[in-house]
Motif scaffolding. Structure first.
Motif, PDB file in Angstrom:
ATOM      1  N   SER A  55       0.841  -1.201   0.000  1.00 58.46           N
ATOM      2  CA  SER A  55       0.000   0.000   0.000  1.00 58.46           C
ATOM      3  C   SER A  55       0.871   1.244   0.000  1.00 58.46           C
ATOM      4  O   SER A  55       2.034   1.213   0.412  1.00 58.46           O
ATOM      5  CB  SER A  55      -0.911   0.032   1.235  1.00 58.46           C
ATOM      6  OG  SER A  55      -1.754  -1.092   1.282  1.00 58.46           O
ATOM      7  N   THR A  72      -4.346   0.993  -1.979  1.00 59.88           N
ATOM      8  CA  THR A  72      -3.740  -0.324  -2.129  1.00 59.88           C
ATOM      9  C   THR A  72      -3.106  -0.415  -3.507  1.00 59.88           C
ATOM     10  O   THR A  72      -3.622   0.122  -4.490  1.00 59.88           O
ATOM     11  CB  THR A  72      -4.795  -1.419  -1.981  1.00 59.88           C
ATOM     12  OG1 THR A  72      -5.828  -1.223  -2.949  1.00 59.88           O
ATOM     13  CG2 THR A  72      -5.405  -1.393  -0.591  1.00 59.88           C
TER      14      THR A  72
ATOM     15  N   ILE B 164      -3.789  -2.410   7.715  1.00 56.24           N
ATOM     16  CA  ILE B 164      -3.393  -3.289   6.621  1.00 56.24           C
ATOM     17  C   ILE B 164      -3.891  -4.700   6.900  1.00 56.24           C
ATOM     18  O   ILE B 164      -4.184  -5.472   5.993  1.00 56.24           O
ATOM     19  CB  ILE B 164      -1.874  -3.266   6.461  1.00 56.24           C
ATOM     20  CG1 ILE B 164      -1.454  -1.877   6.062  1.00 56.24           C
ATOM     21  CG2 ILE B 164      -1.427  -4.263   5.422  1.00 56.24           C
ATOM     22  CD1 ILE B 164      -2.237  -1.314   4.904  1.00 56.24           C
TER      23      ILE B 164
END
Lengths: 320, 176
Positions: A55, A72, B164
């Motif tokens: 990312s 992303t 994430i």
């Protein structure tokens, strides 16, 4: 503040050696300051259970506050645009945008986690100095003092204080997950154009509001009697988690590093038989379920299963 | 680099160019880094982020109490004064929602008119008012995980990893 700092700096210079006796704490404070006050941009990689995701992030602080854009780089494009607590998430592939308020914006007083408090539940010490993303980094080790939480290793940029790399470790010192910048540029000027979504925002989009309704803990009919040491409530909302049910209670507890969510909802329909417990395959996040009367309690978080079970077993309806 | 410049930078008063130069200087100047540490610690003490009883904090607070009060206009730098961990954790929430949306759990856009889908033209220019509930289109357990990640707070250390993590979950979900 500037002049005050100058005065205090002179007066306190001799006190410095004693003050920094616990240098690891100072590194954590510095990291914290850098994360919210520095401009930076970079690319980072997340790894867990053999999977990898890359990312890109851009972070800018100006007179109006914080701006952030994250996208992303693997798979379908997903973008998050944040200005302070206002968040918009774009899924251009599906032409969907999600709006949300960052939970912290509603609860600014609950965010402070002091190293001194953390050290009651984690042993915090300095590790080695080594290079991460081409930069000199100081490693900080946080080892759990009990079996109710996982360990962490952090690598902090010596020059800027930014977090460059982090790992979460299980009870056998095995890596559950790892995040690491592959490239980062702290400081400097960042063009506001880089904070705008790259997608073309024309035509028809579906808009989804992900916000819940905030609750007061004293109004809950439920108590949480077996929280592990150091965990305290940080958020209580009523929200939709399942189709057709907007009344799920969602409580979040944290020890400052680890978070645990407790969902309480009617155990009806397809949920009636959902009482099995056990981890789900998401790397570091586990799930434990328990029926309490006609309610299903789902406990979920980045802690060992024993901690999840303990929390679930302590969920009780308050006596009226 | 002077201490005034250093302190100004830490207060967010430096220009981008100045900030970049200061960061570079810090990398090679141990004395400046030590000054930074002191400034930050002083700031922590002033904000109460360090407990009284800490020797240095006690000295700071004692020094403050003996300082004359200066009456001057307050310069607001509102968002920079917010609580600790704000930046990373707020970003966490944002990305978690993105991952929530990216789970592949969604019905195709505009497929089901009965769901009350909000359609807007030029979304950047219009208020984002009409909306549907995520629960309407999140049919399985992964919605719990995403709600959890979106609400995570106080994850200063592994904060970036926190959001994430949810992206990673998307891959799990997509494989199902």
């Amino acid at each position: 503040m500037t002049h005050l700092r100058m005065i205090l700096l002179v007066g306190l210079a001799l006190a410095a050696p004693a003050a920094f006796g616990d240098e690891a704490h100072t590194w954590l404070l510095r990291m914290n300051q850098a994360s919210r006050s520095l401009n930076y941009s970079g690319t980072f990689v997340y790894q867990s259970q053999g999977r990898i995701e890359t990312s890109r992030i851009v972070h800018l602080v100006d007179a109006s506050g914080e701006h952030e854009r994250l996208e992303t780089l693997d798979g379908p494009l997903r973008e998050v645009i944040r200005h302070n607590e206002d968040v918009q998430c774009f899924l251009p592939q599906d032409r969907i945008v999600v709006t949300d308020k960052a939970v912290l914006g509603r609860q600014p007083g609950r965010l402070i986690t002091k190293p001194a408090t953390l050290s009651e539940f984690y042993s915090i010490r300095l590790g080695v100095q080594e290079r991460v993303a081409g930069r000199d980094a100081q490693q900080i080790l946080l080892e759990p003092r009990d079996e109710m939480r996982y360990g962490h290793q952090l690598w902090i940029d010596v020059a800027s204080g930014l977090l460059l790399k982090a790992t979460m470790l299980n009870e056998h010192a095995g890596t559950l997950e790892q995040f690491a910048f592959s490239e980062v540029f702290p400081g400097g000027n960042i063009d506001h154009e880089k904070l705008k979504p790259s997608v073309l925002k024309t035509g028809e989009w579906r808009v989804i509001n992900a916000r819940g309704v905030e609750l007061r803990p004293e109004d809950l009919e439920w108590s949480f009697r077996k929280l592990p040491p150091g965990f305290r409530g940080v958020s209580w909302v009523k929200r939709s988690v399942r189709r057709g049910d907007a009344s799920t209670i969602h409580a979040v507890f944290s020890d400052g590093l680890a978070n645990v969510s407790v969902f309480i909802e009617a155990a009806a329909g397809s949920l009636a038989g959902a009482t099995q417990s056990g981890p789900v395959s998401t790397g570091s996040t586990g799930v434990y379920r328990r029926l309490v009367g006609d309610r299903l309690v789902t406990v979920l978080g980045e802690v060992p299963l024993g901690a999840l079970r303990r929390i679930a077993e302590g969920v009780e309806r308050r006596a009226k | 680099m002077t201490n005034e410049q250093l302190s100004g930078w830490m207060d967010g008063e430096a220009s981008a160019a100045e900030a970049e130069q200061i960061v570079k200087n810090l990398a090679g100047h141990g004395g400046s880094r030590e000054a930074c540490k002191l400034y930050w610690l002083v700031g922590d003490c002033l904000r109460g982020d360090f407990p009284r009883g800490n020797d240095l904090c006690d000295r700071v607070m004692t020094a403050l109490e003996t300082e004359p009060t200066v009456l001057a206009p307050i310069v607001h730098k509102a968002e920079q004064k917010r609580g600790r961990w704000m930046s990373l954790a707020a970003a966490v929430a944002g990305m978690a929602v993105a991952a929530w949306m990216g789970l592949g759990l969604w019905t195709p856009p505009f497929q089901d008119e009965a769901m009350g889908l909000a359609r807007q033209r030029g979304i950047q220019d219009q208020p984002l008012a009409a909306a549907v509930s995520p629960a309407e289109i999140l049919p399985d357990d992964r919605s719990y995980l995403m709600a959890h990640q979106a609400s995570a707070v106080g994850v200063p250390m592994a904060g970036v990893a926190q959001y994430i993590r949810t992206v990673n979950v998307e891959q799990v979900g997509g494989a199902r």
